[in-house]
Structure formats: C-alpha cells, structure tokens
Design an enzyme around this catalytic site. Structure first.
Site, PDB file in Angstrom:
ATOM      1  N   PHE A   1       0.723  -1.230  -0.021  1.00 37.10           N
ATOM      2  CA  PHE A   1       0.200  -0.001  -0.017  1.00 37.10           C
ATOM      3  C   PHE A   1       0.759   1.212  -0.059  1.00 37.10           C
ATOM      4  O   PHE A   1       2.096   1.103   0.178  1.00 37.10           O
ATOM      5  CB  PHE A   1      -0.998  -0.065   1.187  1.00 37.10           C
ATOM      6  CG  PHE A   1      -0.237   0.062   2.732  1.00 37.10           C
ATOM      7  CD1 PHE A   1       0.355   1.218   3.029  1.00 37.10           C
ATOM      8  CD2 PHE A   1      -0.185  -1.191   3.368  1.00 37.10           C
ATOM      9  CE1 PHE A   1       0.948   1.380   4.215  1.00 37.10           C
ATOM     10  CE2 PHE A   1       0.603  -1.003   4.527  1.00 37.10           C
ATOM     11  CZ  PHE A   1       1.004   0.292   4.956  1.00 37.10           C
TER      12      PHE A   1
ATOM     13  N   HIS B   1       6.754  -6.242  12.383  1.00 39.87           N
ATOM     14  CA  HIS B   1       6.897  -5.552  11.024  1.00 39.87           C
ATOM     15  C   HIS B   1       5.154  -5.157  10.683  1.00 39.87           C
ATOM     16  O   HIS B   1       5.257  -4.251   9.871  1.00 39.87           O
ATOM     17  CB  HIS B   1       7.176  -6.261   9.945  1.00 39.87           C
ATOM     18  CG  HIS B   1       6.336  -7.259   9.462  1.00 39.87           C
ATOM     19  ND1 HIS B   1       5.419  -8.086  10.048  1.00 39.87           N
ATOM     20  CD2 HIS B   1       5.884  -7.634   8.016  1.00 39.87           C
ATOM     21  CE1 HIS B   1       4.676  -9.002   9.442  1.00 39.87           C
ATOM     22  NE2 HIS B   1       4.907  -8.553   8.216  1.00 39.87           N
TER      23      HIS B   1
ATOM     24  N   GLY C   1      -0.131  -8.306  11.700  1.00 37.01           N
ATOM     25  CA  GLY C   1      -0.106  -9.676  11.858  1.00 37.01           C
ATOM     26  C   GLY C   1      -1.587 -10.135  11.459  1.00 37.01           C
ATOM     27  O   GLY C   1      -2.545  -9.612  12.124  1.00 37.01           O
TER      28      GLY C   1
ATOM     29  N   LYS D   1      -4.233   1.046  -2.554  1.00 37.07           N
ATOM     30  CA  LYS D   1      -4.003  -0.330  -2.323  1.00 37.07           C
ATOM     31  C   LYS D   1      -4.040  -1.065  -3.496  1.00 37.07           C
ATOM     32  O   LYS D   1      -4.597  -0.518  -4.501  1.00 37.07           O
ATOM     33  CB  LYS D   1      -5.319  -0.985  -1.542  1.00 37.07           C
ATOM     34  CG  LYS D   1      -5.247  -2.291  -0.940  1.00 37.07           C
ATOM     35  CD  LYS D   1      -4.972  -1.710   0.424  1.00 37.07           C
ATOM     36  CE  LYS D   1      -4.511  -2.944   1.243  1.00 37.07           C
ATOM     37  NZ  LYS D   1      -3.733  -2.415   2.624  1.00 37.07           N
TER      38      LYS D   1
END
Lengths: 484, 143
Positions: A206, A407, A410, A483
């Site tokens: 994105f 990161h 999740g 996106k």
C-alpha cells in the site's frame, strides 16, 4: 502444540522447549501477551519448531508478536545462524518477496492544510503509482542497466534523477546492499521482473497518507529527532518489495537447494525450509542473488517515493523541499543479513534471517544514521488501512531477539475468511464515511485487507514494547490509502 | 469442483487441494485453481493467442511445481494469463515431462478483476499422490 503447552518465560515471552520435538537444536520462543498467543494458529508453533531445527541456529528460533502462519518460517520468524559452524541460508526464512519493506516520508504539512485535499491527492497517487496485477513501471530494466540497478539499489535511482543523495542516508544499508552478484540471477528472474520496478504490487502492499496526532506521540524527543516536529503532521507510508525479480530468485534457489541439501546432510520436516550452508557454492550464490533482490526492492520504494514527491509538488505547487518531503527511514522485512552480535561474551558474525520482522538496532549501534544514533533505529510498523500504523524505535533490550521486532499487525483471519466476512466496496464506503479515502486496484483484494482481518495493532506494539523488542514513538492514523 | 481451499494450513497465504483422474487432468485442475485464486470471476478465456510449452522434471511432483511456475512466469514477464486447454503428462524412468497447449490472454484491468497476485508456488506441504485411483495435490501459494 497448543498455547497451553508452552512454558511462560515472562508476561511477553513463551517457550517451546528444545525437547518438544525431535530434531530441535534450540528452543523456540514466541513473543506475545496471553491474548495474542491465544489468537495465534497452531501452525505458527509447528513452523517455529521447524525453524529450531536449522543447522547452525543459535540461541532460539523466534517469533514476533505479529507472528502468523505462512510457509517455512512463520511470518514474524527470526533465526540467527553461525555460518562459521555450518549455518545455513534458507529462502523459506526470507520469503519470496525479498526485502518487502516499508518507508516513511515526512512532510511539513499539517492535517488542517491537507484535510480538504485528501481525496484528490489519493486519486492522483493512484493514477501516478502503478498498482495491481499486470501494472508496469515507467522504466524497463534489462541487461547491463539491470546489473547496475541490482548492484546499486536506491543509489541507482538517485544517480538517475529519482531522488536526492540525502535519501540514501535514511535507508537500511544506505539503500545499497553489499555483496550483490548479478551473475547469480537467472535469465528467468531478469525477464520476470523487467517491467515491474516502480510498481506497488498487490495484496497487503500500500501507499498511505497518514497523520501523527499529538495524542498519539509517546516519545516526543525521539519523534522530533525522526522529523515529527509539529502537531497533526502529515506523513506518507510506502509498503512494497522486490516484485517478480525477488519472487523468481527465491523460486530458483528453493529448487536448487532442494536438489543439493541432502549432499550437505540436511533433512528438515518442511521442504520450504530447503537450505544450504552459507559458505557453500549454492549458499554463496543465493546470498549474492538475494542481495540483488534486496537492492531491487530499495530501488522500487525509491522510485515510488519519487512519484509521491512529484504528486505532492504538482498538487501544492511547491517544491518537495518546500513541502518538507524528507525520508524518515526505510526498513526491510524479508532478508538474511550478516550482522555482528554478541554471543558468549564476544562479537560474532551471524546470518540473521528475518521473515516478516524488522531489524531494530539500539542507540549507538553501527548502521544507524548519524542523526538517529543517540535514539536508536526507526522501526516502521505497518498496520491496516482502518486502524493505523506505528513509528517505533530500537532498544538495547532487544539483543535477545538479535535486535529484531514486529513488522505489522499480523493476520488474524485467513484471506478466504476475510473475503467471506467483508465486502470491498462496502469497506471503501464505510472508511470514506470515517474520513479515510481508499483507491484500490482490486475490491476483492481490499476485503482481505480489512482492519478486522488483522490483530489489534495497539496490542501487538504493546506486546513488542513489553518484551523489550522496540518502543513506540508515534501512532500514525490513516487518512487515505492506495491499495495494490 | 476439481479443487478446494484448505483453511487450516496458512493464514497469510492460500492452500488448495486439487484432484484429477489422470495427471494431465490434475495439472489442468491446478492451473484452474491458480486462476480462481487470482481472479474474482475466472470465466472462460476472453481472447488470446495459442501458446504451447514443454517441461521436464525429476518427478511428477516437481513437474507440477515447474508447470505452475511457468504460468506465473508468463503472468509477470509478459502480462499474460496462460489458461491451459490441454496438458499431456508422460512418466519415464528419468522423471516426468509434459506438453501443454494453452490460450494466452493479455491481462486487462478492464476485464480481469484480480483478488490477489500469486507470487510463487511454495514447497510447504506440497504433495502429489494417487489415492484410490484419484490424483490429488496439495499446494500452498504465496500471495
């Protein structure tokens, strides 16, 4: 294995002991609070124990709080191996999207100045940055030009007019990974990715306009050092990777390792963990090819950022400098890097695999930009387009995780579950009502990325902080999202 | 339906089980599954040119891997959706080989509504077996 069978080490760390399964060389440790641990699917624990079987692995097979099941390593998996003692390199510990990563661009604009312009800005970004399957970038990289790009990474972009020298200082490895070997990259990998440099991709990739609100700043001094120096400051986050070049390099070497690993006496329960000693012919070749893909990803994000700067400059009729469009930092998620870590009281060069995990160097560590040295490495944690993201910082406590942290938030739901539960067009509408303007190349894909399909990012970052993996600096709220 | 999604294998990626009465049919089903994962309404090929290719591998399993990888290669390198119309698989003492005839359809965002991009075929739980006369494969795609 169920969460209840794990040994509690602390409120934020749970262990699968070394004797839990035959073949484990070290214990596996999962960083999570109790709630996050319960939300993890069983395959995470199985995959973490598989990682613990890698030849040359040291201390623990690790899984970060945003961990979820993937293939080979879990997403959020970290493993450090000692190459001097047979330590292996495994494409399954890096992922097919080599150096998928995030960069964060600061602006000097504030919400008040931008709020009325979010929709046209997002529309222009969507028109200017190629996104989705089949989208081609504006430059085609072939032959010696590709060799040069694979060796230089973001430096190639800057030398060719796509950015400024200062950008390089604010990337991991200065945007140019050493040890890239274009000769180790197949013709197929060169062909497959030739038109995709400068494209966002699809899935969870994105481009997002965000705001850092005063209430979301948890460490004002560090936020200021990173360039967040005013209330309601606007930032832009870019999440993308090495595109098809990286996918093919990983595929090529997965097959090659499968055919040679027996020769090295390696037999692991998951063939996706196929590997070879780093210091073998095949291991060195993959390392050289992987570093090429790392550089392609740096280059890709640099080209996308350049387009973002152009869109902002064109829209506001001001130069990027006047708009304060400055790169905060660029982090890698999917890599294996040679790093020096302290083992048994002394430094040792280890190969640290991070798959869906971020390097998080502590204050004073080599590799951090001079300006950030007293504070630590910026860690950019990408959340969903609904709930937001975080800018965090590396801490000295993270030595246990080889200075690695989360990161993203999740996944909580599989992609199929998410598609059953959410509708892309409805989601776009409801987010629009909340003031988040979305443009997407795929409405079906958008549904898979709904906020409800992901863990609560506040919980995840809270668990990472509790475990000492990183510390939050600023919460970033989405305003508009492109996106892939 | 010659394929089904398996839910409990991976949350980040997509796992499928595909079947066929012959290896050729199994490969066709796998190609169909790949397309169904990527496209919202795979339908029939709209317009394209005929394309054929041959592949060889050490086993039927690795041949299926190579076959799917070939389809992914064309998607990225040539922006083509390769839709197999015939797959002929042969088994020999040195492995397996195939000949595939397909329709190659240029990717057009105006026609093709992509759900996700498939990046790769993984070896995680990858298997091909013949059970009670039915060829079955388990495939996890990285998306």
């Amino acid at each position: 294995m169920k969460p209840g069978q794990l040994q509690r080490i602390s409120d934020y760390c749970y262990e699968i002991p070394r004797d839990a399964r035959r073949g484990m060389r070290v214990p596996a440790r999962i960083y999570a609070n109790e709630e996050i641990l319960r939300s993890m699917d069983d395959a995470v624990f199985e995959q973490a124990t598989n990682v613990a079987m890698l030849p040359g692995i040291l201390k623990y097979a690790l899984c970060m709080p945003d961990g979820h099941s993937g293939y080979g390593f879990p997403i959020g998996g970290v493993a450090a191996v000692d190459p001097e003692n047979g330590g292996v390199i495994s494409p399954g510990g890096i992922g097919f999207d080599i150096n998928c990563g995030i960069r964060l661009l600061a602006t000097s604009l504030t919400l008040g100045e931008v709020k009325a312009h979010i929709q046209p800005l997002v529309d222009r970004l969507f028109a200017r940055v190629p996104a989705g399957v089949g989208a081609a970038g504006e430059i085609t990289l072939k032959g010696s030009k590709l060799d040069e790009a694979m060796t230089k990474g973001a430096l190639w972009a800057v030398q060719n007019g796509f950015g400024v020298q200062e950008d390089l200082e604010y990337c991991e490895e200065n945007g140019c990974m050493e040890g890239a070997d274009p000769e180790a990259v197949s013709h197929k990998a060169r062909e497959r990715g030739k038109s995709q440099t400068g494209t966002l991709g699809s899935g969870n990739h994105f481009l997002e306009i965000q705001v850092a609100k005063k209430a979301g700043i948890s460490d004002e001094k560090t936020a200021r050092a990173f360039g967040i120096d005013r209330d309601d400051q606007i930032l832009v986050m870019i999440h993308s990777g090495s595109r098809a070049t990286g996918h093919q390099i990983a595929t090529d070497y997965l097959q090659r390792f499968l055919s040679v690993q027996q020769r090295y006496g390696i037999n692991l329960p998951d063939r996706e963990l196929a590997c070879a000693p780093l210091y073998s012919e095949e291991g060195r070749a993959y390392f050289g090819a992987m570093n090429c893909a790392i550089n392609i990803a740096f280059l890709n994000r640099q080209l996308i950022m350049h387009r973002v700067r152009e869109v902002f400059a064109d829209y506001f009729k001001k130069s990027p400098r006047e708009l304060g469009l400055r790169l905060v930092y660029d982090v890698c998620h999917n890599t294996a890097k040679l790093e020096s870590h302290e083992i048994d009281g002394g430094p040792r060069k280890l190969l640290v695999h991070r798959k869906g995990a971020t390097r998080a160097f502590a204050p004073g560590m080599r590799g951090i930009p001079e300006r950030y040295m007293p504070y630590g490495q910026p860690v950019i944690v990408g959340g969903s387009m609904e709930t937001g993201s975080y800018l965090c910082v590396g801490t000295a406590r993270a030595s246990e995780s080889f200075f690695s942290t989360v990161h993203g938030s999740g996944r909580l739901m599989s992609r199929t579950q998410a598609r059953k539960q959410f509708n892309g067009r409805d989601l776009q509408r409801s987010l629009g009502e909340k003031g988040i303007h979305i443009r997407t190349a795929s409405f079906s894909g958008l549904a898979e990325e709904a906020g409800g399909a992901y863990k609560d990012i506040d919980e995840v970052v809270g668990a990472a902080f509790g475990a000492g993996l990183c510390a939050p600096v600023a919460r970033l709220v989405p305003l508009g999202n492109v996106k892939g | 339906m010659p394929f089904e999604t398996i839910e409990d294998v991976t949350s980040a990626d997509v796992a499928v089980r595909v079947t066929g009465r012959s290896t050729g049919e199994l490969f066709m089903s796998a190609g169909e599954a790949l397309r169904a994962i990527m496209l919202r309404d795979p339908g029939r090929p709209a317009a394209g040119t005929e394309l054929s290719f041959e592949l060889r591998a050490v086993s039927t399993e690795m041949l299926l891997f190579a076959f799917l990888e070939e389809l992914l290669f064309h998607k990225d390198a040539d922006s083509l959706l390769v839709i197999p119309s015939m797959v002929d698989v042969e088994h020999g003492p040195d492995g397996a080989s195939l000949r595939c005839v397909a329709i190659a359809e240029p990717i057009d965002p105006g026609i093709h509504d992509f759900i996700v991009d498939v990046k790769a075929v993984t070896m995680h739980r990858f298997s091909v077996a013949r059970v009670n006369g039915v060829w079955t494969a388990t495939i996890v795609f990285d998306v």
